[in-house]
Motif scaffolding. Structure first.
Motif, PDB file in Angstrom:
ATOM      1  N   GLU A  72     -34.607  72.820  51.600  1.00 51.53           N
ATOM      2  CA  GLU A  72     -35.937  72.419  51.012  1.00 51.53           C
ATOM      3  C   GLU A  72     -35.671  71.482  49.857  1.00 51.53           C
ATOM      4  OE1 GLU A  72     -38.840  75.439  50.733  1.00 51.53           O
ATOM      5  OE2 GLU A  72     -39.163  75.372  52.969  1.00 51.53           O
ATOM      6  N   GLU A  73     -34.883  72.049  48.932  1.00 50.76           N
ATOM      7  CA  GLU A  73     -34.739  71.135  47.539  1.00 50.76           C
ATOM      8  C   GLU A  73     -33.916  69.956  47.900  1.00 50.76           C
ATOM      9  OE1 GLU A  73     -32.135  72.162  43.886  1.00 50.76           O
ATOM     10  OE2 GLU A  73     -33.121  73.812  44.555  1.00 50.76           O
ATOM     11  N   GLU A  74     -32.948  69.848  48.701  1.00 47.81           N
ATOM     12  CA  GLU A  74     -32.184  68.772  49.014  1.00 47.81           C
ATOM     13  C   GLU A  74     -33.107  67.836  49.640  1.00 47.81           C
ATOM     14  OE1 GLU A  74     -27.958  67.422  50.947  1.00 47.81           O
ATOM     15  OE2 GLU A  74     -28.197  69.608  50.654  1.00 47.81           O
ATOM     16  N   LEU A  75     -33.961  68.167  50.619  1.00 46.85           N
ATOM     17  CA  LEU A  75     -34.821  67.220  51.594  1.00 46.85           C
ATOM     18  C   LEU A  75     -35.797  66.768  50.257  1.00 46.85           C
ATOM     19  CD1 LEU A  75     -35.130  69.441  54.608  1.00 46.85           C
ATOM     20  CD2 LEU A  75     -34.458  66.860  54.634  1.00 46.85           C
ATOM     21  N   LEU A  76     -36.481  67.516  49.461  1.00 49.37           N
ATOM     22  CA  LEU A  76     -37.380  67.263  48.534  1.00 49.37           C
ATOM     23  C   LEU A  76     -36.938  65.938  47.732  1.00 49.37           C
ATOM     24  CD1 LEU A  76     -40.127  67.138  47.780  1.00 49.37           C
ATOM     25  CD2 LEU A  76     -39.861  68.805  46.532  1.00 49.37           C
ATOM     26  N   THR A  77     -35.646  66.359  47.450  1.00 54.50           N
ATOM     27  CA  THR A  77     -34.840  65.365  46.492  1.00 54.50           C
ATOM     28  C   THR A  77     -34.709  64.128  47.060  1.00 54.50           C
ATOM     29  OG1 THR A  77     -33.888  67.152  45.406  1.00 54.50           O
ATOM     30  CG2 THR A  77     -32.977  64.825  45.145  1.00 54.50           C
ATOM     31  N   ARG A  78     -34.471  63.915  48.366  1.00 53.42           N
ATOM     32  CA  ARG A  78     -34.302  62.579  48.972  1.00 53.42           C
ATOM     33  C   ARG A  78     -35.540  62.122  49.314  1.00 53.42           C
ATOM     34  NH1 ARG A  78     -29.402  61.588  51.398  1.00 53.42           N
ATOM     35  NH2 ARG A  78     -27.890  63.192  51.137  1.00 53.42           N
ATOM     36  N   ILE A  79     -36.807  62.900  49.615  1.00 56.30           N
ATOM     37  CA  ILE A  79     -37.944  62.455  49.732  1.00 56.30           C
ATOM     38  C   ILE A  79     -38.577  61.771  48.700  1.00 56.30           C
ATOM     39  CG2 ILE A  79     -40.431  63.016  50.221  1.00 56.30           C
ATOM     40  CD1 ILE A  79     -39.129  65.207  52.128  1.00 56.30           C
ATOM     41  N   GLU A  80     -38.343  62.402  47.494  1.00 54.92           N
ATOM     42  CA  GLU A  80     -38.794  61.875  46.206  1.00 54.92           C
ATOM     43  C   GLU A  80     -38.133  60.881  45.738  1.00 54.92           C
ATOM     44  OE1 GLU A  80     -38.985  65.393  43.861  1.00 54.92           O
ATOM     45  OE2 GLU A  80     -40.990  65.687  44.533  1.00 54.92           O
ATOM     46  N   GLY A  81     -36.719  60.556  45.813  1.00 53.95           N
ATOM     47  CA  GLY A  81     -35.859  59.494  45.585  1.00 53.95           C
ATOM     48  C   GLY A  81     -36.107  58.357  46.452  1.00 53.95           C
ATOM     49  N   TYR A  82     -36.824  58.324  47.591  1.00 52.21           N
ATOM     50  CA  TYR A  82     -36.837  57.142  48.431  1.00 52.21           C
ATOM     51  C   TYR A  82     -37.231  56.066  48.169  1.00 52.21           C
ATOM     52  CZ  TYR A  82     -38.291  54.572  52.564  1.00 52.21           C
ATOM     53  OH  TYR A  82     -38.370  53.302  53.420  1.00 52.21           O
ATOM     54  N   GLN A  83     -36.682  54.969  48.026  1.00 49.87           N
ATOM     55  CA  GLN A  83     -37.193  53.503  47.569  1.00 49.87           C
ATOM     56  C   GLN A  83     -37.387  52.599  48.537  1.00 49.87           C
ATOM     57  OE1 GLN A  83     -38.083  52.990  44.346  1.00 49.87           O
ATOM     58  NE2 GLN A  83     -37.614  55.227  43.954  1.00 49.87           N
ATOM     59  N   PRO A  84     -38.608  52.355  49.179  1.00 52.21           N
ATOM     60  CA  PRO A  84     -38.477  51.444  50.185  1.00 52.21           C
ATOM     61  C   PRO A  84     -37.870  50.133  50.088  1.00 52.21           C
ATOM     62  CG  PRO A  84     -40.807  52.165  49.367  1.00 52.21           C
ATOM     63  CD  PRO A  84     -39.927  52.449  48.476  1.00 52.21           C
ATOM     64  N   GLN A  85     -37.386  49.535  51.144  1.00 52.33           N
ATOM     65  CA  GLN A  85     -36.658  48.297  51.063  1.00 52.33           C
ATOM     66  C   GLN A  85     -37.182  47.349  51.808  1.00 52.33           C
ATOM     67  OE1 GLN A  85     -32.643  49.246  52.425  1.00 52.33           O
ATOM     68  NE2 GLN A  85     -32.492  50.807  50.966  1.00 52.33           N
ATOM     69  N   GLU A 102     -29.819  89.464  56.713  1.00 57.10           N
ATOM     70  CA  GLU A 102     -29.842  88.007  57.281  1.00 57.10           C
ATOM     71  C   GLU A 102     -31.059  87.224  56.966  1.00 57.10           C
ATOM     72  OE1 GLU A 102     -27.814  84.986  59.686  1.00 57.10           O
ATOM     73  OE2 GLU A 102     -27.128  86.885  58.621  1.00 57.10           O
ATOM     74  N   ILE A 103     -32.190  87.745  56.926  1.00 62.70           N
ATOM     75  CA  ILE A 103     -33.169  87.132  56.776  1.00 62.70           C
ATOM     76  C   ILE A 103     -33.131  86.651  55.095  1.00 62.70           C
ATOM     77  CG2 ILE A 103     -35.874  87.557  56.021  1.00 62.70           C
ATOM     78  CD1 ILE A 103     -35.786  89.728  58.286  1.00 62.70           C
ATOM     79  N   GLU A 104     -32.825  87.352  54.196  1.00 62.60           N
ATOM     80  CA  GLU A 104     -32.568  86.936  53.079  1.00 62.60           C
ATOM     81  C   GLU A 104     -31.721  85.581  52.773  1.00 62.60           C
ATOM     82  OE1 GLU A 104     -34.382  87.378  50.011  1.00 62.60           O
ATOM     83  OE2 GLU A 104     -35.564  88.545  51.504  1.00 62.60           O
ATOM     84  N   ARG A 105     -30.547  85.929  53.556  1.00 60.42           N
ATOM     85  CA  ARG A 105     -29.617  84.752  53.768  1.00 60.42           C
ATOM     86  C   ARG A 105     -30.218  83.336  54.391  1.00 60.42           C
ATOM     87  NH1 ARG A 105     -26.338  81.926  56.659  1.00 60.42           N
ATOM     88  NH2 ARG A 105     -27.030  82.786  58.727  1.00 60.42           N
ATOM     89  N   LEU A 106     -30.860  83.611  55.195  1.00 63.44           N
ATOM     90  CA  LEU A 106     -31.731  82.344  55.647  1.00 63.44           C
ATOM     91  C   LEU A 106     -32.757  81.974  54.968  1.00 63.44           C
ATOM     92  CD1 LEU A 106     -31.923  83.549  59.486  1.00 63.44           C
ATOM     93  CD2 LEU A 106     -30.745  81.671  58.564  1.00 63.44           C
ATOM     94  N   LYS A 107     -33.562  82.672  54.150  1.00 66.96           N
ATOM     95  CA  LYS A 107     -34.490  82.304  53.225  1.00 66.96           C
ATOM     96  C   LYS A 107     -33.850  81.445  51.949  1.00 66.96           C
ATOM     97  CE  LYS A 107     -38.206  85.599  53.983  1.00 66.96           C
ATOM     98  NZ  LYS A 107     -38.987  86.715  53.181  1.00 66.96           N
ATOM     99  N   LYS A 108     -32.511  81.985  51.566  1.00 64.10           N
ATOM    100  CA  LYS A 108     -31.855  81.049  50.630  1.00 64.10           C
ATOM    101  C   LYS A 108     -31.452  79.896  51.236  1.00 64.10           C
ATOM    102  CE  LYS A 108     -30.471  85.080  47.764  1.00 64.10           C
ATOM    103  NZ  LYS A 108     -29.372  85.968  47.479  1.00 64.10           N
ATOM    104  N   ARG A 109     -30.845  79.769  52.320  1.00 66.26           N
ATOM    105  CA  ARG A 109     -30.338  78.680  52.873  1.00 66.26           C
ATOM    106  C   ARG A 109     -31.518  77.692  53.137  1.00 66.26           C
ATOM    107  NH1 ARG A 109     -27.516  74.536  53.165  1.00 66.26           N
ATOM    108  NH2 ARG A 109     -27.232  73.730  55.284  1.00 66.26           N
ATOM    109  N   ARG A 110     -32.777  78.220  53.451  1.00 69.19           N
ATOM    110  CA  ARG A 110     -34.015  77.041  53.891  1.00 69.19           C
ATOM    111  C   ARG A 110     -34.329  76.682  52.611  1.00 69.19           C
ATOM    112  NH1 ARG A 110     -39.335  80.075  55.820  1.00 69.19           N
ATOM    113  NH2 ARG A 110     -39.005  81.014  54.023  1.00 69.19           N
ATOM    114  N   ALA A 111     -34.366  77.610  51.386  1.00 71.33           N
ATOM    115  CA  ALA A 111     -34.776  77.034  49.915  1.00 71.33           C
ATOM    116  C   ALA A 111     -33.940  76.095  49.618  1.00 71.33           C
ATOM    117  CB  ALA A 111     -34.951  78.181  49.056  1.00 71.33           C
ATOM    118  N   GLY A 112     -32.819  75.920  49.685  1.00 72.28           N
ATOM    119  CA  GLY A 112     -31.708  74.927  49.457  1.00 72.28           C
ATOM    120  C   GLY A 112     -31.843  73.869  50.209  1.00 72.28           C
TER     121      GLY A 112
END
Length: 85
Positions: free
Chosen positions: A72-85, A60-70
């Protein structure tokens, strides 16, 4: 969402991406999808803390770590792609 709720929702995310605090705060209040991802990230992080204290929870710990990593990747992609309007 009240200020305290926002802070609690994004606390684990800010711990991970503290250099992007302003963008995270802006996105969580203006982007519903980002907000939902933050809530998922917080739930996974909280569950991981619980399971790490329990014996025989390696799978379960490994499953949760993989989910958290996924997340984090999606959140970071959104953070880095943020364009102020």
């Amino acid at each position: 969402m009240a200020t305290n709720e926002v802070v609690e929702c994004i606390r684990p995310l800010l711990a991970r991406f503290s250099e992007n605090e302003e963008v995270v705060r802006r996105l969580v209040t203006t982007d519903g999808t980002f907000d939902a991802l933050c809530h998922q990230y917080r739930r996974v992080t909280d569950l991981l803390k619980i399971y790490e204290t329990e014996p025989d929870q390696e799978a379960e710990i490994e499953r949760l770590k993989k989910r958290r990593a996924g997340l984090e990747e999606e959140l970071l992609t959104r953070i880095e792609g943020y364009q102020p309007q």
